[in-house]
Design a protein around this motif. Structure first.
Motif, PDB file in Angstrom:
ATOM      1  N   SER A 203     111.328  -7.792  17.625  1.00  9.08           N
ATOM      2  CA  SER A 203     111.076  -6.368  17.423  1.00  9.08           C
ATOM      3  C   SER A 203     112.105  -5.544  18.178  1.00  9.08           C
ATOM      4  CB  SER A 203     109.669  -5.998  17.906  1.00  9.08           C
ATOM      5  OG  SER A 203     109.599  -6.068  19.315  1.00  9.08           O
ATOM      6  N   TYR A 204     112.223  -4.285  17.741  1.00  8.72           N
ATOM      7  CA  TYR A 204     113.147  -3.353  18.397  1.00  8.72           C
ATOM      8  C   TYR A 204     112.759  -3.139  19.850  1.00  8.72           C
ATOM      9  CZ  TYR A 204     115.863   0.929  19.104  1.00  8.72           C
ATOM     10  OH  TYR A 204     116.731   1.866  19.581  1.00  8.72           O
ATOM     11  N   ALA A 205     111.465  -3.271  20.166  1.00  7.33           N
ATOM     12  CA  ALA A 205     111.015  -3.120  21.550  1.00  7.33           C
ATOM     13  C   ALA A 205     111.679  -4.141  22.466  1.00  7.33           C
ATOM     14  CB  ALA A 205     109.498  -3.260  21.627  1.00  7.33           C
ATOM     15  N   GLU A 206     112.024  -5.320  21.915  1.00  8.24           N
ATOM     16  CA  GLU A 206     112.625  -6.381  22.729  1.00  8.24           C
ATOM     17  C   GLU A 206     114.118  -6.155  22.952  1.00  8.24           C
ATOM     18  OE1 GLU A 206     111.361 -10.512  21.828  1.00  8.24           O
ATOM     19  OE2 GLU A 206     110.099  -9.588  20.296  1.00  8.24           O
ATOM     20  N   TYR A 207     114.844  -5.765  21.912  1.00  9.05           N
ATOM     21  CA  TYR A 207     116.291  -5.665  22.040  1.00  9.05           C
ATOM     22  C   TYR A 207     116.813  -4.231  22.078  1.00  9.05           C
ATOM     23  CZ  TYR A 207     116.262  -4.729  16.997  1.00  9.05           C
ATOM     24  OH  TYR A 207     116.028  -4.175  15.763  1.00  9.05           O
ATOM     25  N   GLY A 208     115.891  -3.269  22.003  1.00 11.16           N
ATOM     26  CA  GLY A 208     116.307  -1.876  21.903  1.00 11.16           C
ATOM     27  C   GLY A 208     117.102  -1.378  23.096  1.00 11.16           C
ATOM     28  N   ARG A 209     116.770  -1.848  24.303  1.00 10.28           N
ATOM     29  CA  ARG A 209     117.492  -1.398  25.488  1.00 10.28           C
ATOM     30  C   ARG A 209     118.944  -1.865  25.440  1.00 10.28           C
ATOM     31  NH1 ARG A 209     118.490   2.705  28.471  1.00 10.28           N
ATOM     32  NH2 ARG A 209     119.230   2.199  30.572  1.00 10.28           N
ATOM     33  N   PHE A 210     119.172  -3.107  25.024  1.00  7.77           N
ATOM     34  CA  PHE A 210     120.551  -3.603  24.904  1.00  7.77           C
ATOM     35  C   PHE A 210     121.313  -2.766  23.877  1.00  7.77           C
ATOM     36  CE2 PHE A 210     124.056  -6.122  23.428  1.00  7.77           C
ATOM     37  CZ  PHE A 210     124.479  -6.826  24.542  1.00  7.77           C
ATOM     38  N   ALA A 211     120.666  -2.470  22.754  1.00  7.94           N
ATOM     39  CA  ALA A 211     121.318  -1.665  21.715  1.00  7.94           C
ATOM     40  C   ALA A 211     121.703  -0.292  22.242  1.00  7.94           C
ATOM     41  CB  ALA A 211     120.387  -1.534  20.513  1.00  7.94           C
ATOM     42  N   ALA A 212     120.788   0.325  23.001  1.00  4.99           N
ATOM     43  CA  ALA A 212     121.063   1.657  23.538  1.00  4.99           C
ATOM     44  C   ALA A 212     122.220   1.629  24.530  1.00  4.99           C
ATOM     45  CB  ALA A 212     119.804   2.210  24.210  1.00  4.99           C
ATOM     46  N   LEU A 213     122.258   0.599  25.379  1.00  5.76           N
ATOM     47  CA  LEU A 213     123.345   0.492  26.358  1.00  5.76           C
ATOM     48  C   LEU A 213     124.678   0.210  25.672  1.00  5.76           C
ATOM     49  CD1 LEU A 213     121.465  -1.556  29.083  1.00  5.76           C
ATOM     50  CD2 LEU A 213     122.289   0.795  29.324  1.00  5.76           C
ATOM     51  N   ASP A 214     124.649  -0.605  24.638  1.00  8.57           N
ATOM     52  CA  ASP A 214     125.859  -0.889  23.876  1.00  8.57           C
ATOM     53  C   ASP A 214     126.439   0.415  23.325  1.00  8.57           C
ATOM     54  OD1 ASP A 214     127.849  -2.274  22.568  1.00  8.57           O
ATOM     55  OD2 ASP A 214     126.504  -3.485  21.340  1.00  8.57           O
ATOM     56  N   GLN A 215     125.561   1.231  22.736  1.00  7.56           N
ATOM     57  CA  GLN A 215     126.008   2.527  22.224  1.00  7.56           C
ATOM     58  C   GLN A 215     126.505   3.426  23.359  1.00  7.56           C
ATOM     59  OE1 GLN A 215     125.528   3.696  18.642  1.00  7.56           O
ATOM     60  NE2 GLN A 215     127.179   4.955  19.480  1.00  7.56           N
ATOM     61  N   GLN A 216     125.787   3.410  24.492  1.00  9.45           N
ATOM     62  CA  GLN A 216     126.175   4.252  25.628  1.00  9.45           C
ATOM     63  C   GLN A 216     127.576   3.914  26.127  1.00  9.45           C
ATOM     64  OE1 GLN A 216     123.405   4.521  28.927  1.00  9.45           O
ATOM     65  NE2 GLN A 216     121.662   4.638  27.522  1.00  9.45           N
ATOM     66  N   PHE A 217     127.901   2.633  26.163  1.00  5.62           N
ATOM     67  CA  PHE A 217     129.224   2.241  26.644  1.00  5.62           C
ATOM     68  C   PHE A 217     130.314   2.876  25.780  1.00  5.62           C
ATOM     69  CE2 PHE A 217     133.001  -0.436  26.522  1.00  5.62           C
ATOM     70  CZ  PHE A 217     133.287  -0.582  27.871  1.00  5.62           C
ATOM     71  N   HIS A 218     130.182   2.740  24.478  1.00  7.81           N
ATOM     72  CA  HIS A 218     131.206   3.270  23.578  1.00  7.81           C
ATOM     73  C   HIS A 218     131.232   4.795  23.594  1.00  7.81           C
ATOM     74  CE1 HIS A 218     132.590  -0.444  21.533  1.00  7.81           C
ATOM     75  NE2 HIS A 218     131.424  -0.895  21.969  1.00  7.81           N
ATOM     76  N   ASP A 219     130.059   5.430  23.627  1.00  6.82           N
ATOM     77  CA  ASP A 219     130.016   6.892  23.642  1.00  6.82           C
ATOM     78  C   ASP A 219     130.564   7.452  24.956  1.00  6.82           C
ATOM     79  OD1 ASP A 219     128.918   6.891  21.129  1.00  6.82           O
ATOM     80  OD2 ASP A 219     126.877   7.347  21.778  1.00  6.82           O
ATOM     81  N   ALA A 220     130.203   6.798  26.072  1.00  5.50           N
ATOM     82  CA  ALA A 220     130.671   7.282  27.377  1.00  5.50           C
ATOM     83  C   ALA A 220     132.181   7.135  27.509  1.00  5.50           C
ATOM     84  CB  ALA A 220     129.961   6.521  28.497  1.00  5.50           C
ATOM     85  N   LEU A 221     132.716   6.040  26.995  1.00  6.78           N
ATOM     86  CA  LEU A 221     134.164   5.852  27.045  1.00  6.78           C
ATOM     87  C   LEU A 221     134.865   6.922  26.217  1.00  6.78           C
ATOM     88  CD1 LEU A 221     136.198   3.768  28.257  1.00  6.78           C
ATOM     89  CD2 LEU A 221     136.242   2.714  25.994  1.00  6.78           C
ATOM     90  N   ALA A 222     134.344   7.193  25.022  1.00  4.64           N
ATOM     91  CA  ALA A 222     134.944   8.225  24.169  1.00  4.64           C
ATOM     92  C   ALA A 222     134.837   9.601  24.816  1.00  4.64           C
ATOM     93  CB  ALA A 222     134.266   8.227  22.805  1.00  4.64           C
ATOM     94  N   ALA A 223     133.745   9.845  25.536  1.00  2.00           N
ATOM     95  CA  ALA A 223     133.553  11.153  26.170  1.00  2.00           C
ATOM     96  C   ALA A 223     134.600  11.423  27.238  1.00  2.00           C
ATOM     97  CB  ALA A 223     132.155  11.237  26.774  1.00  2.00           C
ATOM     98  N   THR A 224     135.143  10.357  27.841  1.00  2.94           N
ATOM     99  CA  THR A 224     136.162  10.546  28.875  1.00  2.94           C
ATOM    100  C   THR A 224     137.562  10.749  28.292  1.00  2.94           C
ATOM    101  OG1 THR A 224     136.664   8.175  29.103  1.00  2.94           O
ATOM    102  CG2 THR A 224     134.854   9.041  30.431  1.00  2.94           C
ATOM    103  N   SER A 225     137.668  10.715  26.971  1.00  2.60           N
ATOM    104  CA  SER A 225     138.978  10.879  26.339  1.00  2.60           C
ATOM    105  C   SER A 225     139.496  12.309  26.448  1.00  2.60           C
ATOM    106  CB  SER A 225     138.893  10.489  24.864  1.00  2.60           C
ATOM    107  OG  SER A 225     138.113  11.422  24.135  1.00  2.60           O
ATOM    108  N   THR A 226     138.614  13.243  26.810  1.00  2.62           N
ATOM    109  CA  THR A 226     138.907  14.683  26.857  1.00  2.62           C
ATOM    110  C   THR A 226     139.240  15.242  25.472  1.00  2.62           C
ATOM    111  OG1 THR A 226     141.301  14.563  27.328  1.00  2.62           O
ATOM    112  CG2 THR A 226     139.787  14.459  29.218  1.00  2.62           C
TER     113      THR A 226
END
Length: 248
Positions: A144-167
């Motif tokens: 279920s998404y309840a089991e792997y959802g945190r990993f999915a959210a962090l995966d997205q956060q890594f890519h979004d946070a890196l892009a956010a630092t691009s200015t």
């Protein structure tokens, strides 16, 4: 009765009465997460109609937070609203859809990584390191998404946070609007995705730490190409269905 006595009396009545309803935003977020999980787990099947009244009964809430949740899920690309027929869950990505998604990512994300290497500050580096550290050991798949959802959210956060630092706000916003990880995790498990993703993220971060734009761009390009290869492997194996694991 004084104002003080009235206040105490009111507090006491509240303490003895039924529990207060959750704040509106808390309820809205809870309904959103519940409906999102139903879509991710295919409890609401791809392409199926999403009935507001039926969902409200299932979740024991009024229709209002359900409508709010569906509006947010439409922005996520998980449901679509059609005139006369209401909301439907979006279809799963096809093989061509996955290839198209990665084609766009390969155009944008290496550039974002290169710019991050030039512009990133200490606070952003700390956040990226924290995200990678939390991803270690988390399941990227499950029933279920309840089991792997945190990993999915962090995966997205890594890519979004890196892009956010691009200015480059437009670049970061374009990547965020793809909602890549929701769509990929919805497809199903990819064998060995979690450890590979974490290692590839570490390589990207090391290149950024070295302030080497070319190396950072290449590390991101390598990561995306390896991730694409993992995803395309599912089509030969018939590995469809919910369960997460569609990393990065």
């Amino acid at each position: 009765m004084s104002a003080y006595d009235a206040s105490v009396s009111g507090d006491a009545a509240g303490a003895d009465g039924p529990p207060a309803s959750p704040p509106r935003q808390v309820l809205s977020d809870s309904v959103y997460e519940n409906v999102k999980a139903m879509v991710m787990d295919h409890e609401i099947a791809p392409g199926a109609r999403v009935g507001i009244e039926a969902l409200a009964r299932t979740l024991d809430v009024s229709p209002t937070p359900v409508r709010e949740a569906l509006a947010r899920l439409e922005a996520d690309g998980l449901v679509v609203k059609r005139s006369l027929s209401g909301y439907r869950a979006t279809e799963l990505l096809t093989r061509q859809g996955v290839e198209d998604l990665f084609e766009v990512r390969l155009l944008l994300e290496p550039r974002a990584a290169a710019l991050a290497a030039e512009n990133i500050g200490g606070g952003a580096l700390d956040r990226l390191e924290s995200v990678i550290e939390e991803m270690r050991g988390l399941p990227d798949k499950g029933d279920s998404y309840a089991e792997y959802g945190r990993f999915a959210a962090l995966d997205q956060q890594f890519h979004d946070a890196l892009a956010a630092t691009s200015t480059r706000p437009l670049l970061a916003a374009a990547l965020e609007r793809l909602h890549t990880h929701l769509h990929l995790f919805r497809l199903g498990a990819v064998r060995g995705g979690s450890p590979a993703t974490v290692l590839e993220h570490i390589r990207v971060l090391k290149a950024v730490l070295r302030r080497d734009p070319e190396l950072a761009a290449q590390a991101m390009r390598d990561h995306l190409e390896l991730s694409l290869r993992r995803h395309l492997g599912r089509y030969g194996e018939g590995a469809w269905g919910p369960g997460g694991g569609a990393t990065s």
